[in-house]
Design a protein around this motif. Structure first.
Motif: not given
Length: 174
Positions: A40-44
């Motif tokens: 996942m990206t940190e801004d999921i």
């Protein structure tokens, strides 16, 4: 550019997306949840809006803008994973066995480093000695983002085919 030249990158991109989803499914089915979170990206943004039955011809979406089974971000996903792996995850004793079947992967749009991808999910769940498992189907609307050359999940909108979840609790990820 020739038709063949424009199709080849699309096939490669499709294969890359399918490989991403196969790897994700394996991590979920083997309960390697910390490694799954690394996809996942940190801004999921990880949402599962409630499905609402509408009359035929209604111009309103079948999915709620206000009610959700899931409405997660990085910190809430991380907290859920931590809890599932603790001794206090009573709903997961014995652990739920899952099998994620991801099909019909369709790259809908490419915008720079982001891909809009739709895919279908059939999720089989079983727990303990129960004779019958539970099957859930959904369409997922994802945004995959290329980060340091690798695809990561930036957004997931899970659109269940069910109006009522056929399970007692949501202790698995879709």
């Amino acid at each position: 550019m020739s038709q063949r030249a424009t199709q080849k990158p699309d096939h490669e991109l499709h294969y890359e997306c399918v490989s991403f989803y196969n790897h994700e499914a394996e991590l979920l089915d083997t309960k390697e949840l910390e490694q799954w979170l690394e996809l996942m990206t940190e801004d999921i943004r990880y949402d599962m809006p409630l499905r609402v039955t509408r009359d035929r011809g209604s111009d309103r979406s079948e999915f709620s803008d206000e009610g959700f089974n899931y409405r997660e971000d990085w910190s809430t996903l991380d907290a859920r994973i931590e809890r599932f792996q603790s001794e206090f995850a009573w709903s997961e004793d014995p652990p739920t066995r899952t099998r994620h079947f991801v099909t019909n992967v369709r790259v809908k749009d490419v915008d720079g480093d982001e891909l809009s991808v739709k895919n279908n999910l059939l999720l089989f769940l079983a727990q303990g000695e129960e004779a019958d498992g539970t099957t859930i189907s959904a369409e997922r609307h994802d945004v995959l983002r290329r980060v340091d050359g690798e695809l990561k999940l930036a957004e997931r909108d899970i659109r269940l085919d069910h109006t009522v979840l056929p399970m007692k609790n949501i202790s698995v990820f879709f």
